[in-house]
Design a protein around this motif. Structure first.
Motif, mmCIF file in Angstrom:
data_model
loop_
_atom_site.group_PDB
_atom_site.id
_atom_site.type_symbol
_atom_site.label_atom_id
_atom_site.label_comp_id
_atom_site.label_asym_id
_atom_site.label_seq_id
_atom_site.Cartn_x
_atom_site.Cartn_y
_atom_site.Cartn_z
ATOM 1 N N LEU A 203 -16.318 -3.504 8.797
ATOM 2 C CA LEU A 203 -15.089 -2.718 8.859
ATOM 3 C C LEU A 203 -14.538 -2.854 10.271
ATOM 4 O O LEU A 203 -15.202 -2.468 11.244
ATOM 5 N N VAL A 204 -13.323 -3.394 10.377
ATOM 6 C CA VAL A 204 -12.709 -3.619 11.684
ATOM 7 C C VAL A 204 -11.514 -2.680 11.808
ATOM 8 O O VAL A 204 -10.507 -2.840 11.125
ATOM 9 N N SER A 205 -11.634 -1.672 12.667
ATOM 10 C CA SER A 205 -10.554 -0.710 12.876
ATOM 11 C C SER A 205 -9.738 -1.117 14.106
ATOM 12 O O SER A 205 -9.964 -2.172 14.694
ATOM 13 N N ARG A 206 -8.821 -0.274 14.498
ATOM 14 C CA ARG A 206 -8.041 -0.551 15.707
ATOM 15 C C ARG A 206 -8.879 -0.382 16.971
ATOM 16 O O ARG A 206 -8.471 -0.806 18.056
ATOM 17 N N LYS A 207 -10.064 0.230 16.830
ATOM 18 C CA LYS A 207 -10.874 0.533 18.007
ATOM 19 C C LYS A 207 -12.149 -0.297 18.096
ATOM 20 O O LYS A 207 -12.601 -0.625 19.194
ATOM 21 N N THR B 23 -7.722 -0.163 8.575
ATOM 22 C CA THR B 23 -8.966 -0.912 8.734
ATOM 23 C C THR B 23 -8.866 -2.244 8.015
ATOM 24 O O THR B 23 -8.282 -2.333 6.930
ATOM 25 N N THR B 24 -9.460 -3.283 8.603
ATOM 26 C CA THR B 24 -9.603 -4.558 7.921
ATOM 27 C C THR B 24 -11.037 -4.682 7.418
ATOM 28 O O THR B 24 -11.981 -4.595 8.194
ATOM 29 N N VAL B 25 -11.177 -4.834 6.108
ATOM 30 C CA VAL B 25 -12.482 -5.056 5.491
ATOM 31 C C VAL B 25 -12.734 -6.559 5.483
ATOM 32 O O VAL B 25 -11.931 -7.335 4.947
ATOM 33 N N VAL B 26 -13.833 -6.982 6.085
ATOM 34 C CA VAL B 26 -14.160 -8.407 6.181
ATOM 35 C C VAL B 26 -15.492 -8.657 5.476
ATOM 36 O O VAL B 26 -16.531 -8.130 5.876
ATOM 37 N N ALA B 27 -15.451 -9.435 4.405
ATOM 38 C CA ALA B 27 -16.668 -9.856 3.703
ATOM 39 C C ALA B 27 -16.883 -11.339 3.989
ATOM 40 O O ALA B 27 -15.928 -12.127 3.942
ATOM 41 N N CYS B 28 -18.116 -11.725 4.279
ATOM 42 C CA CYS B 28 -18.352 -13.127 4.633
ATOM 43 C C CYS B 28 -19.758 -13.568 4.269
ATOM 44 O O CYS B 28 -20.678 -12.761 4.148
ATOM 45 N N LEU C 161 -9.245 -10.067 13.710
ATOM 46 C CA LEU C 161 -8.892 -9.401 12.463
ATOM 47 C C LEU C 161 -8.739 -7.890 12.566
ATOM 48 O O LEU C 161 -8.718 -7.201 11.537
ATOM 49 N N CYS C 162 -8.601 -7.346 13.760
ATOM 50 C CA CYS C 162 -8.281 -5.923 13.872
ATOM 51 C C CYS C 162 -6.899 -5.694 13.244
ATOM 52 O O CYS C 162 -6.061 -6.603 13.221
ATOM 53 N N PRO C 163 -6.621 -4.504 12.705
ATOM 54 C CA PRO C 163 -5.361 -4.276 11.978
ATOM 55 C C PRO C 163 -4.108 -4.644 12.747
ATOM 56 O O PRO C 163 -3.135 -5.139 12.162
ATOM 57 N N GLN C 164 -4.110 -4.415 14.062
ATOM 58 C CA GLN C 164 -2.902 -4.704 14.838
ATOM 59 C C GLN C 164 -2.610 -6.208 14.925
ATOM 60 O O GLN C 164 -1.487 -6.610 15.248
ATOM 61 N N VAL D 86 -14.843 -16.396 4.241
ATOM 62 C CA VAL D 86 -14.459 -15.097 4.772
ATOM 63 C C VAL D 86 -13.303 -14.559 3.926
ATOM 64 O O VAL D 86 -12.317 -15.247 3.696
ATOM 65 N N ALA D 87 -13.473 -13.342 3.421
ATOM 66 C CA ALA D 87 -12.449 -12.657 2.627
ATOM 67 C C ALA D 87 -12.071 -11.389 3.368
ATOM 68 O O ALA D 87 -12.938 -10.574 3.706
ATOM 69 N N ALA D 88 -10.785 -11.209 3.642
ATOM 70 C CA ALA D 88 -10.337 -10.084 4.473
ATOM 71 C C ALA D 88 -9.241 -9.296 3.776
ATOM 72 O O ALA D 88 -8.320 -9.874 3.179
ATOM 73 N N MET D 89 -9.341 -7.967 3.849
ATOM 74 C CA MET D 89 -8.310 -7.059 3.336
ATOM 75 C C MET D 89 -7.934 -6.089 4.441
ATOM 76 O O MET D 89 -8.802 -5.368 4.950
ATOM 77 N N CYS D 90 -6.667 -6.059 4.826
ATOM 78 C CA CYS D 90 -6.207 -5.102 5.805
ATOM 79 C C CYS D 90 -5.593 -3.913 5.058
ATOM 80 O O CYS D 90 -4.585 -4.054 4.359
ATOM 81 N N LEU D 91 -6.232 -2.745 5.192
ATOM 82 C CA LEU D 91 -5.783 -1.524 4.517
ATOM 83 C C LEU D 91 -5.019 -0.693 5.526
ATOM 84 O O LEU D 91 -5.588 -0.208 6.506
ATOM 85 N N GLU D 92 -3.722 -0.528 5.309
ATOM 86 C CA GLU D 92 -2.872 0.200 6.242
ATOM 87 C C GLU D 92 -2.551 1.576 5.668
ATOM 88 O O GLU D 92 -1.921 1.694 4.629
ATOM 89 N N TYR D 93 -3.006 2.610 6.375
ATOM 90 C CA TYR D 93 -2.773 3.989 5.922
ATOM 91 C C TYR D 93 -1.640 4.617 6.744
ATOM 92 O O TYR D 93 -1.457 4.305 7.892
#
Length: 260
Positions: A136-140, A198-203, A220-223, A253-260
């Motif tokens: 899980l890759v957040s902005r922080k 958060t960007t969910v990264v599966a690899c 791959l951070c959301p920003q 690598v499969a990535a999903m960026c979830l923007e709340y």
């Protein structure tokens, strides 16, 4: 919530066949809003037909998403995760049985890892068998939320081996559990909350063995995930970096960026 997603995969320079399989699914679930599902399976390169095992697992997960999950979405939100977990455990048993049956009929051994994450609202649940990973890759920061089911990880957990000794260990590719090769595995299943974009990264392990968490965060951070095309380009760059560092395994690598 908005979802941007991409998948990048490469067979690498040594292997003739890419034994990785993956999927990303995003759907609207009425009052629950958008839901998303990501999975990566790494067919075991030391066994025959690893690509068949990983593809079977992914196709079964895809059918589950379209057919079974849709029937569960009317369940009370307090109970739905218990129902999904029961369903997942049955699903793993079915995949394990089908892969073993395929191998028995052809006189071969085959198997695959499996890691997957389902997001509904601000909650998620993951299941993991083997050593593919989810971050899980957040902005922080970046957080690894799977726990490898491997021999070297068990030695690290018990204090027999240090993290910096793994790269040179001859046992680093030995899995303690997989699907299709033995009895039904005991998966890691955990639940959690997604508190911010958060960007969910599966690899598969072809990526994480040579790419650091700091590099994952920068890419791959959301920003940084402005568009799905941007994400795909960053995933490609990470993969090429791994190959340049002499990684010889398949890389997905499969990535999903979830923007709340």
């Amino acid at each position: 919530m908005k979802v941007k997603a991409c998948i990048y995969t490469d067979a690498g320079k040594k292997r003739a066949v890419n034994q990785d399989s993956s999927l990303i699914k995003v759907a609207s679930a009425g009052k629950m809003g958008r839901i998303s599902f990501v999975a990566v399976c790494d067919g075991m390169g030391g066994l025959s037909k690893g690509e068949v095992a990983s593809c079977k697992a992914i196709r079964t997960l895809e059918n589950w998403f379209h057919e079974e999950l849709s029937l569960m979405l009317g369940i009370d939100e307090d109970k739905i995760w218990d129902v999904i977990e029961i369903s997942w455990r049955r699903l793993l048993a079915d995949i394990n049985r089908d892969i073993r049956r395929y191998g028995k009929h052809r006189g071969i051994c085959l198997g695959t890892t499996l890691t997957a994450l389902l997001q509904i609202g601000r909650k998620y649940m993951l299941m993991n068998v083997g050593d593919s990973r989810i971050y899980l890759v957040s902005r922080k920061d970046v957080q690894k939320i799977t726990h490898d089911q491997s021999l070297v990880q068990s030695k690290i957990d018990s204090g027999v081996m240090l993290e910096n000794e793994v790269q040179n260990s001859q046992e680093r590719n030995v899995l303690l559990q997989c699907l299709g090769h033995g009895s039904v595995p005991q998966p890691q299943i955990i639940r959690g909350d997604i508190r911010m974009s958060t960007t969910v990264v599966a690899c598969s392990d072809g990526l994480w063995k040579t790419i650091s968490e700091k590099e994952l965060f920068r890419a791959l951070c959301p920003q940084m995930c402005v568009t799905s095309e941007d994400m795909l380009e960053e995933c490609k760059k990470l993969t090429m970096t791994a190959i340049d560092r002499k990684e010889q395994d398949n890389i997905t690598v499969a990535a999903m960026c979830l923007e709340y």
